[in-house]
Structures are given as structure tokens and as C-alpha cells.
Design a protein around this motif. Structure first.
Motif, PDB file in Angstrom:
ATOM      1  N   LEU A 188       0.825  -1.194   0.000  1.00 35.94           N
ATOM      2  CA  LEU A 188       0.000   0.000   0.000  1.00 35.94           C
ATOM      3  C   LEU A 188       0.861   1.245   0.000  1.00 35.94           C
ATOM      4  O   LEU A 188       2.026   1.219   0.409  1.00 35.94           O
ATOM      5  CB  LEU A 188      -0.905   0.007   1.236  1.00 35.94           C
ATOM      6  CG  LEU A 188      -1.693  -1.286   1.481  1.00 35.94           C
ATOM      7  CD1 LEU A 188      -2.534  -1.149   2.736  1.00 35.94           C
ATOM      8  CD2 LEU A 188      -2.571  -1.605   0.283  1.00 35.94           C
ATOM      9  N   ASN A 189       0.296   2.360  -0.440  1.00 37.60           N
ATOM     10  CA  ASN A 189       1.040   3.620  -0.439  1.00 37.60           C
ATOM     11  C   ASN A 189       1.463   3.975   0.965  1.00 37.60           C
ATOM     12  O   ASN A 189       0.712   3.795   1.925  1.00 37.60           O
ATOM     13  CB  ASN A 189       0.174   4.756  -0.995  1.00 37.60           C
ATOM     14  CG  ASN A 189       0.004   4.644  -2.495  1.00 37.60           C
ATOM     15  OD1 ASN A 189       0.622   3.803  -3.145  1.00 37.60           O
ATOM     16  ND2 ASN A 189      -0.841   5.483  -3.045  1.00 37.60           N
ATOM     17  N   ASP A 190       2.670   4.518   1.103  1.00 37.83           N
ATOM     18  CA  ASP A 190       3.130   4.969   2.415  1.00 37.83           C
ATOM     19  C   ASP A 190       2.307   6.159   2.883  1.00 37.83           C
ATOM     20  O   ASP A 190       2.077   7.101   2.112  1.00 37.83           O
ATOM     21  CB  ASP A 190       4.600   5.407   2.365  1.00 37.83           C
ATOM     22  CG  ASP A 190       5.535   4.237   2.276  1.00 37.83           C
ATOM     23  OD1 ASP A 190       6.654   4.441   1.807  1.00 37.83           O
ATOM     24  OD2 ASP A 190       5.140   3.126   2.658  1.00 37.83           O
ATOM     25  N   PRO A 191       1.857   6.166   4.137  1.00 35.64           N
ATOM     26  CA  PRO A 191       1.171   7.346   4.653  1.00 35.64           C
ATOM     27  C   PRO A 191       2.091   8.558   4.598  1.00 35.64           C
ATOM     28  O   PRO A 191       3.292   8.454   4.799  1.00 35.64           O
ATOM     29  CB  PRO A 191       0.845   6.964   6.100  1.00 35.64           C
ATOM     30  CG  PRO A 191       0.849   5.467   6.115  1.00 35.64           C
ATOM     31  CD  PRO A 191       1.899   5.069   5.120  1.00 35.64           C
ATOM     32  N   LYS A 192       1.505   9.701   4.316  1.00 35.79           N
ATOM     33  CA  LYS A 192       2.324  10.907   4.146  1.00 35.79           C
ATOM     34  C   LYS A 192       2.922  11.411   5.460  1.00 35.79           C
ATOM     35  O   LYS A 192       3.838  12.227   5.462  1.00 35.79           O
ATOM     36  CB  LYS A 192       1.464  11.998   3.504  1.00 35.79           C
ATOM     37  CG  LYS A 192       1.006  11.645   2.093  1.00 35.79           C
ATOM     38  CD  LYS A 192       0.126  12.729   1.523  1.00 35.79           C
ATOM     39  CE  LYS A 192      -0.235  12.443   0.070  1.00 35.79           C
ATOM     40  NZ  LYS A 192      -0.923  11.163  -0.112  1.00 35.79           N
ATOM     41  N   ASP A 193       2.396  10.940   6.592  1.00 36.27           N
ATOM     42  CA  ASP A 193       2.893  11.439   7.871  1.00 36.27           C
ATOM     43  C   ASP A 193       4.005  10.573   8.449  1.00 36.27           C
ATOM     44  O   ASP A 193       4.412  10.758   9.572  1.00 36.27           O
ATOM     45  CB  ASP A 193       1.751  11.559   8.892  1.00 36.27           C
ATOM     46  CG  ASP A 193       1.049  10.237   9.143  1.00 36.27           C
ATOM     47  OD1 ASP A 193       1.332   9.264   8.407  1.00 36.27           O
ATOM     48  OD2 ASP A 193       0.231  10.189  10.075  1.00 36.27           O
ATOM     49  N   GLU A 194       4.521   9.607   7.680  1.00 37.52           N
ATOM     50  CA  GLU A 194       5.606   8.772   8.163  1.00 37.52           C
ATOM     51  C   GLU A 194       6.693   8.716   7.112  1.00 37.52           C
ATOM     52  O   GLU A 194       6.427   8.667   5.908  1.00 37.52           O
ATOM     53  CB  GLU A 194       5.112   7.363   8.476  1.00 37.52           C
ATOM     54  CG  GLU A 194       4.134   7.315   9.647  1.00 37.52           C
ATOM     55  CD  GLU A 194       4.053   5.919  10.224  1.00 37.52           C
ATOM     56  OE1 GLU A 194       5.081   5.218  10.224  1.00 37.52           O
ATOM     57  OE2 GLU A 194       2.975   5.545  10.693  1.00 37.52           O
ATOM     58  N   SER A 195       7.917   8.718   7.585  1.00 36.66           N
ATOM     59  CA  SER A 195       9.042   8.637   6.654  1.00 36.66           C
ATOM     60  C   SER A 195       9.177   7.220   6.127  1.00 36.66           C
ATOM     61  O   SER A 195       8.857   6.249   6.805  1.00 36.66           O
ATOM     62  CB  SER A 195      10.337   9.039   7.383  1.00 36.66           C
ATOM     63  OG  SER A 195      10.635   8.111   8.413  1.00 36.66           O
ATOM     64  N   ARG A 196       9.632   7.070   4.899  1.00 42.87           N
ATOM     65  CA  ARG A 196       9.789   5.749   4.288  1.00 42.87           C
ATOM     66  C   ARG A 196      10.781   4.901   5.056  1.00 42.87           C
ATOM     67  O   ARG A 196      10.667   3.687   5.101  1.00 42.87           O
ATOM     68  CB  ARG A 196      10.235   5.901   2.831  1.00 42.87           C
ATOM     69  CG  ARG A 196       9.210   6.566   1.933  1.00 42.87           C
ATOM     70  CD  ARG A 196       9.679   6.550   0.493  1.00 42.87           C
ATOM     71  NE  ARG A 196       9.803   5.208  -0.031  1.00 42.87           N
ATOM     72  CZ  ARG A 196       8.814   4.566  -0.649  1.00 42.87           C
ATOM     73  NH1 ARG A 196       7.634   5.131  -0.774  1.00 42.87           N
ATOM     74  NH2 ARG A 196       9.005   3.355  -1.114  1.00 42.87           N
ATOM     75  N   GLY A 197      11.760   5.558   5.681  1.00 44.31           N
ATOM     76  CA  GLY A 197      12.775   4.809   6.401  1.00 44.31           C
ATOM     77  C   GLY A 197      12.251   4.093   7.628  1.00 44.31           C
ATOM     78  O   GLY A 197      12.886   3.179   8.136  1.00 44.31           O
ATOM     79  N   SER A 198      11.056   4.494   8.123  1.00 37.88           N
ATOM     80  CA  SER A 198      10.516   3.864   9.323  1.00 37.88           C
ATOM     81  C   SER A 198       9.693   2.628   9.005  1.00 37.88           C
ATOM     82  O   SER A 198       9.178   1.973   9.892  1.00 37.88           O
ATOM     83  CB  SER A 198       9.632   4.857  10.089  1.00 37.88           C
ATOM     84  OG  SER A 198       8.473   5.179   9.341  1.00 37.88           O
ATOM     85  N   ARG A 199       9.577   2.273   7.718  1.00 45.70           N
ATOM     86  CA  ARG A 199       8.735   1.164   7.306  1.00 45.70           C
ATOM     87  C   ARG A 199       9.539   0.125   6.533  1.00 45.70           C
ATOM     88  O   ARG A 199      10.525   0.433   5.898  1.00 45.70           O
ATOM     89  CB  ARG A 199       7.548   1.672   6.479  1.00 45.70           C
ATOM     90  CG  ARG A 199       6.663   2.561   7.319  1.00 45.70           C
ATOM     91  CD  ARG A 199       5.453   3.062   6.575  1.00 45.70           C
ATOM     92  NE  ARG A 199       4.534   3.602   7.564  1.00 45.70           N
ATOM     93  CZ  ARG A 199       3.372   3.062   7.880  1.00 45.70           C
ATOM     94  NH1 ARG A 199       2.979   1.974   7.279  1.00 45.70           N
ATOM     95  NH2 ARG A 199       2.606   3.605   8.796  1.00 45.70           N
ATOM     96  N   ILE A 200       9.090  -1.118   6.605  1.00 46.13           N
ATOM     97  CA  ILE A 200       9.808  -2.224   5.985  1.00 46.13           C
ATOM     98  C   ILE A 200       9.282  -2.450   4.577  1.00 46.13           C
ATOM     99  O   ILE A 200       8.093  -2.640   4.384  1.00 46.13           O
ATOM    100  CB  ILE A 200       9.634  -3.511   6.813  1.00 46.13           C
ATOM    101  CG1 ILE A 200       9.997  -3.254   8.279  1.00 46.13           C
ATOM    102  CG2 ILE A 200      10.474  -4.635   6.244  1.00 46.13           C
ATOM    103  CD1 ILE A 200       9.658  -4.405   9.190  1.00 46.13           C
ATOM    104  N   PRO A 201      10.126  -2.427   3.548  1.00 47.83           N
ATOM    105  CA  PRO A 201       9.674  -2.680   2.179  1.00 47.83           C
ATOM    106  C   PRO A 201       9.057  -4.069   2.047  1.00 47.83           C
ATOM    107  O   PRO A 201       9.341  -4.976   2.820  1.00 47.83           O
ATOM    108  CB  PRO A 201      10.959  -2.562   1.360  1.00 47.83           C
ATOM    109  CG  PRO A 201      11.881  -1.755   2.199  1.00 47.83           C
ATOM    110  CD  PRO A 201      11.553  -2.103   3.622  1.00 47.83           C
ATOM    111  N   GLY A 202       8.223  -4.228   0.998  1.00 43.77           N
ATOM    112  CA  GLY A 202       7.539  -5.496   0.800  1.00 43.77           C
ATOM    113  C   GLY A 202       8.476  -6.666   0.610  1.00 43.77           C
ATOM    114  O   GLY A 202       8.199  -7.784   1.052  1.00 43.77           O
TER     115      GLY A 202
END
Length: 279
Positions: A188-202
């Protein structure tokens, strides 16, 4: 990892028997103990007695509910005996939003029903599904009030955005994913209020699943900024012909979703296949 203790939420609704059938199926599949926790919404009798003729209505309705309760209890006890699984029937006369989550906290998996706007008996408390998934601390498998599902968990779609809630849902669903014939991770699209670095890629979550013996495909969803996420998930679930969706619940605050809408609310209202949610 496996589910060794399962709680199924039961009531006097039309779909309670169907929900019990899936719970018995899962208990046998995982060799788990099954608790059937029965709770309904019961209005205060005093509110009826102040209106002419309502006392008779209350008594007849109570009789109707007692008959459904007794029939469901007999079916529950007969099914666990026939399938050779351990289980217990639990009657709770207290408020369902207190009773069900309390029993759920001692289980590995909770099976509950979706609110049915066409069946008043499916109402047991205000915002019960939301309260259950937020307060139980356990994964909740919601069974839709429409549809028959010959398979459940053979073709699974994981809604993945790398959030804490999605991570919890994936790990809670591992026993099911390990038995699935096909698993698709929908990015899913990354929420705009969180940096991409804080999330794990698929790809990384797919690698984690591979270490558990689960082969998962990864599918990106791009260009969906103007489409409600819940609608996107329902559409993709239909395209993939899945029989189970796994997703995190309430990445935003509950009240924000209740007021403005959100994926969790959309799925709880409009699910077309069973959905496992974790918070």
C-alpha cells in the motif's frame, strides 16, 4: 507456532451457526481448545414495562432468544464431541464489550461476526467489532454476514504498509500463512505522515515469511491516492479471488477513522471475505 486456544463469539443472530462451523473447523485443523462465548444485547426490562403492551413483547422475545441459545449450545456440544476436539460453552450475561475481550485475551485466535444491518440479533453492543479488535490484544478473524466460503485461508492477501499494526497482523497470521496455497502481499502507499525509512519494504517482509517456509508474491499498488484504501483492498481481494485478507487495524486513531473513514472501518462494514485483523 500454532493456534492452541480459540474463542468464538456467539449470539442469537442468523449467522452464529455458520460462524461456529468455521470455528470448529479451525479447532480441528490446529488441534486447539475451543471456547464458545455466548453474549447478547439485553435491554433493561423496565424500559418495556412503562409502555402498554410491551411487557408481553419482552417476554416473547426473551423466550425466542432462549430457544435460539439452547439450540446453539446443543449444536456446539454435539460438534466438539463429533469432531473429537476439546471445548467449553461459556454463558455471559454481562455487557458483551467487556465479556468477549476478556475471554479473548486468553486465546491465540478470536473468531467473531460482522454486524448485519438486516438482522437486529447481530447487534450486541455499540461498535462491538471495533472495540473487540482494539481491546482484545489478540488477532480477530471476522466472518462476513453474507456469503459461504468453501475454503478459508488457502488463498490469502496480506495488506502491507510496514506499520506496527500490519507487522502484528502478519505475525499473528503465521499459522494460517504456513498452511496457505498462495499468499500475496499487496503493498500500500506509504502514509504521508511517516518517513519511508521507518517502514519495511515489501521484499523484506516476503523474505521474513520465506524463513518461515511461506512463499509470498509481492504486488505494488500505485496511483491510488484519490481512491479510498478500503475500496482498493476490496477490489484487489476480488481480483485475486482470495478467501482471506490479513491486515492491521486502526493505524490512525479510532475516532479519526469513525469520523473521516478509513480502511479498517470500510472492511468491517463491507467485507466480502473473512478478514483477520490485529492492532
Amino acid at each position: 507456532m500454532s493456534y492452541k486456544s480459540i474463542v468464538v463469539q456467539l449470539d442469537t443472530s442468523e449467522r452464529a451457526h455458520s460462524r461456529l462451523k468455521y470455528a470448529v473447523q479451525f479447532a480441528k485443523q490446529f488441534n486447539a481448545h475451543l471456547s464458545g462465548v455466548f453474549s447478547t444485547f439485553s435491554p433493561d426490562p423496565r424500559s418495556f414495562y412503562v409502555m402498554a403492551g410491551s411487557a408481553e413483547y419482552f417476554e416473547s422475545h426473551r423466550t425466542f432468544r432462549q430457544e435460539r441459545h439452547d439450540a446453539l449450545e446443543r449444536i456446539f456440544l454435539a460438534e466438539i464431541l463429533r469432531e473429537g476436539i476439546s471445548g467449553q460453552w461459556v454463558d455471559r450475561n454481562e455487557y458483551a464489550s467487556d465479556a468477549i475481550p476478556r475471554y479473548a485475551r486468553y486465546a491465540d485466535l478470536v473468531i467473531a461476526g460482522q454486524d448485519d444491518p438486516n438482522d437486529p440479533e447481530s447487534f450486541i453492543a455499540d461498535h462491538f467489532p471495533e472495540t473487540l479488535v482494539l481491546s482484545a490484544g489478540r488477532p480477530v478473524l471476522f466472518i462476513p454476514y453474507v456469503g459461504v466460503f468453501p475454503t478459508l485461508g488457502e488463498n490469502v492477501m496480506v495488506a502491507w504498509n510496514g506499520s506496527r499494526e500490519a507487522t502484528r497482523a502478519v505475525h499473528d497470521a503465521l499459522p494460517l500463512l504456513q498452511r496457505a496455497n498462495r499468499t500475496t502481499i499487496v503493498m500500500l502507499n506509504d502514509p504521508k505522515d511517516e518517513s519511508r525509512g521507518s517502514r519495511i519494504p515489501g521484499a523484506d517482509i516476503a523474505l521474513m515469511l520465506a524463513r518461515h517456509g511461506i512463499k509470498a508474491e509481492v504486488a505494488e499498488l500505485d496511483g491510488i491516492d484519490d481512491v479510498p484504501l478500503g475500496d482498493v483492498l476490496l477490489s484487489r481481494a476480488s481480483q485475486l479471488n482470495v478467501d482471506l485478507v490479513v491486515m492491521g487495524a486502526y493505524g490512525h486513531s479510532r475516532w479519526q477513522e469513525l469520523i473521516m473513514g478509513g480502511a479498517t472501518r470500510s472492511m468491517l462494514e463491507s467485507m466480502t471475505v473473512p478478514v483477520l485483523m490485529s492492532h
